[in-house]
Design a protein around this motif. Structure first.
Motif, short mmCIF file in Angstrom:
data_model
loop_
_atom_site.label_atom_id
_atom_site.label_comp_id
_atom_site.label_asym_id
_atom_site.label_seq_id
_atom_site.Cartn_x
_atom_site.Cartn_y
_atom_site.Cartn_z
N LEU A 60 0.82 -1.20 0.00
CA LEU A 60 0.00 0.00 0.00
C LEU A 60 0.86 1.26 0.00
O LEU A 60 1.81 1.38 0.78
CB LEU A 60 -0.89 -0.01 1.25
N HIS A 61 0.53 2.19 -0.88
CA HIS A 61 1.18 3.50 -0.90
C HIS A 61 0.12 4.58 -1.13
O HIS A 61 -0.64 4.50 -2.10
CB HIS A 61 2.22 3.60 -2.01
N VAL A 62 0.05 5.53 -0.24
CA VAL A 62 -0.81 6.70 -0.42
C VAL A 62 0.09 7.92 -0.45
O VAL A 62 0.94 8.10 0.42
CB VAL A 62 -1.83 6.82 0.72
N LEU A 63 -0.07 8.75 -1.46
CA LEU A 63 0.73 9.96 -1.56
C LEU A 63 0.04 11.07 -0.78
O LEU A 63 -1.09 11.45 -1.10
CB LEU A 63 0.90 10.36 -3.02
N LEU A 64 0.71 11.57 0.27
CA LEU A 64 0.13 12.63 1.08
C LEU A 64 -0.01 13.92 0.27
O LEU A 64 0.68 14.13 -0.73
CB LEU A 64 1.01 12.89 2.31
N ALA A 65 -0.89 14.80 0.75
CA ALA A 65 -1.24 16.00 -0.01
C ALA A 65 -0.03 16.91 -0.24
O ALA A 65 0.11 17.49 -1.32
CB ALA A 65 -2.34 16.76 0.71
N GLN A 116 -2.89 4.56 -5.45
CA GLN A 116 -2.61 3.78 -6.64
C GLN A 116 -1.47 2.83 -6.30
O GLN A 116 -0.87 2.94 -5.23
CB GLN A 116 -2.19 4.66 -7.83
N THR A 117 -1.16 1.90 -7.17
CA THR A 117 0.02 1.09 -6.91
C THR A 117 1.26 1.97 -7.00
O THR A 117 1.29 2.96 -7.74
CB THR A 117 0.15 -0.05 -7.93
N ARG A 118 2.27 1.60 -6.24
CA ARG A 118 3.52 2.37 -6.28
C ARG A 118 4.14 2.26 -7.66
O ARG A 118 4.76 3.21 -8.15
CB ARG A 118 4.47 1.83 -5.20
N GLY A 119 3.96 1.10 -8.31
CA GLY A 119 4.52 0.94 -9.65
C GLY A 119 3.95 1.96 -10.63
O GLY A 119 4.69 2.51 -11.46
N LEU A 120 2.65 2.23 -10.57
CA LEU A 120 2.04 3.21 -11.46
C LEU A 120 2.58 4.60 -11.18
O LEU A 120 2.94 5.35 -12.11
CB LEU A 120 0.52 3.18 -11.30
N LEU A 121 2.66 4.97 -9.91
CA LEU A 121 3.16 6.30 -9.56
C LEU A 121 4.60 6.48 -10.02
O LEU A 121 4.95 7.49 -10.66
CB LEU A 121 3.05 6.50 -8.05
N TYR A 214 -7.19 -7.25 -4.47
CA TYR A 214 -8.48 -7.90 -4.71
C TYR A 214 -9.21 -7.16 -5.83
O TYR A 214 -9.04 -5.94 -5.98
CB TYR A 214 -9.36 -7.86 -3.46
N HIS A 215 -10.03 -7.89 -6.57
CA HIS A 215 -10.96 -7.25 -7.48
C HIS A 215 -12.11 -6.69 -6.66
O HIS A 215 -12.69 -7.40 -5.84
CB HIS A 215 -11.50 -8.26 -8.51
N ILE A 245 -7.35 1.06 -5.89
CA ILE A 245 -6.26 1.30 -6.84
C ILE A 245 -6.78 1.12 -8.26
O ILE A 245 -7.96 0.78 -8.46
CB ILE A 245 -5.05 0.36 -6.58
N GLU A 246 -5.93 1.33 -9.22
CA GLU A 246 -6.32 1.26 -10.62
C GLU A 246 -6.88 -0.11 -11.00
O GLU A 246 -6.65 -1.09 -10.30
CB GLU A 246 -5.14 1.63 -11.53
N LYS A 247 -7.60 -0.14 -12.09
CA LYS A 247 -8.21 -1.36 -12.65
C LYS A 247 -9.27 -1.95 -11.73
O LYS A 247 -9.45 -3.17 -11.65
CB LYS A 247 -7.12 -2.41 -12.96
N ASP A 248 -10.01 -1.06 -11.04
CA ASP A 248 -11.12 -1.49 -10.18
C ASP A 248 -10.69 -2.55 -9.17
O ASP A 248 -11.36 -3.56 -8.97
CB ASP A 248 -12.28 -2.02 -11.03
N ARG A 249 -9.56 -2.28 -8.52
CA ARG A 249 -9.05 -3.22 -7.52
C ARG A 249 -8.92 -2.51 -6.17
O ARG A 249 -8.94 -1.29 -6.08
CB ARG A 249 -7.69 -3.77 -7.94
N TRP A 250 -8.82 -3.33 -5.15
CA TRP A 250 -8.41 -2.88 -3.83
C TRP A 250 -7.01 -3.41 -3.56
O TRP A 250 -6.62 -4.46 -4.10
CB TRP A 250 -9.31 -3.47 -2.75
N ILE A 251 -6.30 -2.73 -2.69
CA ILE A 251 -5.10 -3.31 -2.10
C ILE A 251 -5.29 -3.28 -0.59
O ILE A 251 -5.68 -2.26 -0.01
CB ILE A 251 -3.81 -2.58 -2.52
N LEU A 252 -5.08 -4.41 0.03
CA LEU A 252 -5.20 -4.55 1.47
C LEU A 252 -3.81 -4.81 2.05
O LEU A 252 -3.13 -5.75 1.64
CB LEU A 252 -6.13 -5.72 1.83
N SER A 253 -3.41 -3.98 2.99
CA SER A 253 -2.18 -4.19 3.72
C SER A 253 -2.52 -4.41 5.18
O SER A 253 -3.15 -3.57 5.82
CB SER A 253 -1.22 -3.00 3.59
#
Length: 453
Positions: A60-65, A116-121, A214-215, A245-253
């Motif tokens: 999981l990666h969230v980019l802070l404001a 989003q995924t860290r890879g996309l960012l 997860y989808h 995250i992208e592609k209508d998925r969730w990421i759970l950490s």
């Protein structure tokens, strides 16, 4: 040192590592140098797949404001492009957040985070950086040490080796920036050059992330788009965060501190989620279709290298990002802290005259603690809430924890406190904002109630 009449500081600078810190530093350095060479050990692909050398990228990666503000300043229009690629922006009121034994009030804050995924960012930032006309990449290339002047007072380059090729010397450069991450070899390389060992502080927390994608179920309906259930220190050691995250998925950490880690088998992973202080995350994913395997990332603890305290330090060397300060990823501060360090580097560069780099490395290393003060203290205060975590508690630590507990208790029903907390968490305002007269009065006069579980 070499420069030109157009205000360039020099002809050539080398950045070691394509981390977020390295990419943003490359962008800033491209303004003031004729050529920037980005050196990366991994192969850089033109796709969002995570790099081999970035294992945390699968979590999981969230980019802070505040970090988003810096990136948008450096790359105008970036977040419009990122959202078009699938990034999920969210306001604080979109998040259901269980923290300190209570659900936070769902208040409009004006604070936007990007999930989003860290890879996309990384990929989208990398595309912008590599499109710069004066940036060159040397990927699949490992650094073996620094090159210096005969008296070892200034770094002049790197000893490099590309995969399948003999070692080479990239010498005669004006500046080297180490953004190679937590495993940076700068401490060892400086010792080999006769410099003193850099002092470091480690706050050992033994954190592990177990994550899975997860989808998102097509029929899923909820009042939230982001869901977080945090531990309640000093007793609670488990937390979970579910983000879109992208592609209508969730990421759970699922995260555990002090070795209370989630299992890696499917049944144990879900049971860990079920046993969080609230079962909402488990309820959301128990019937969702997995979109990938369970992956693990272990983090021994926050680490800070005190280059600012060294009696001697070479000219023309800058260390930043996780190579300088690696923060507990639970708090999501790493990328934003790196972005702020890069903006400090930019300020230092602007103070140098054309062709004059003398004093830059010393100015940066002496000023960077002011940038790290807030994220380091925020992470430290949370980590040291656990008595088992070793480290020197700052003066007034008990009072700070008492105030924080009342503040979080109040955030369960006071929108103004939630707005203040959101601005501090996203590094838009100093923690002092949470002790402003208005919030201080609310905290001190609120009727105390025990957290609800």
């Amino acid at each position: 040192m070499s420069g030109d009449a157009n205000g360039k500081l020099g002809k050539h600078v080398v950045v070691l590592g394509s981390s977020m810190a390295g990419l943003l530093a490359t962008r800033v350095l491209s303004e003031r140098f004729e050529k920037v060479t980005l050196v990366e050990r991994d192969a850089l692909q033109d796709n969002p797949e995570p790099r081999k050398g970035s294992p945390q990228a699968q979590h999981l990666h969230v980019l802070l404001a505040r970090g988003a503000q810096v990136i948008e300043e450096l790359f105008p229009g970036f977040f419009k492009e990122l959202v078009e690629a699938g990034s999920c922006p969210g306001e604080m009121s979109d998040a259901a957040w269980y923290h300190f034994g209570q659900w936070k009030a769902r208040a409009q804050t004006g604070v936007i985070a990007y999930s989003q995924t860290r890879g996309l960012l990384d990929w989208k930032v990398r595309q912008r950086v590599l499109a710069l006309p004066n940036v060159t990449v040397l990927d699949r290339c490992e650094a073996h040490g620094y090159l210096t002047t005969p008296d070892k007072s200034r770094v002049t380059g790197l000893k490099l080796q590309r995969q399948g090729e003999p070692e080479m010397a990239l010498d005669g450069v004006d500046l080297v920036v180490d953004a190679s991450g937590r495993g940076s070899q700068t401490p060892r390389w400086l010792e080999e050059l006769g410099y003193p060992r850099v002092e470091q502080t480690i706050i050992k927390t033994d954190v592990a992330y177990n994550s899975r994608m997860y989808h998102r179920p097509k029929n899923h309906k909820a009042s939230w788009s982001m869901l977080a259930v945090y531990a309640d220190p000093p007793n609670g050691r488990r937390m979970g965060v579910l983000m879109p995250i992208e592609k209508d998925r969730w990421i759970l950490s699922l995260c555990g501190i002090l070795k209370d880690h989630a299992p890696t088998d499917e049944a144990g992973f879900l049971q860990f989620a079920r046993e969080l202080p609230k079962p909402d995350i488990y309820d959301a994913v128990k019937d969702a279709e997995p979109a990938g395997p369970i992956v693990v990332h272990k983090f021994p603890g926050s680490q800070r290298r005190h280059y600012d305290q060294m009696a001697r330090f070479p000219e023309s060397l800058v260390v930043l990002g996780d190579a300088l300060c690696s923060l507990n990823p639970i708090y999501g501060q790493g990328m934003t802290a790196s972005a702020l360090e890069v903006m400090l580097l930019r300020e230092c560069l602007l103070k140098q005259g054309p062709g004059e780099l003398s004093g830059l490395a010393q100015r940066f290393r002496k000023q960077v603690p002011s940038v790290l003060l807030v994220p380091w203290m925020l992470a430290l205060t949370e980590d040291l809430s656990y008595p088992e975590v070793e480290g020197q508690r700052p003066p007034g630590f008990g009072l700070m924890r008492w105030y924080a507990t009342r503040l979080h208790n109040l955030a369960a029903h006071d929108p103004e406190v939630v707005r203040g907390f959101a601005n501090v968490q996203h590094m838009l305002k100093s923690p002092a904002a949470l002790a402003s007269p208005g919030i201080l009065w609310r905290v001190l006069t609120s009727r105390w109630s025990s957290p609800t579980t």
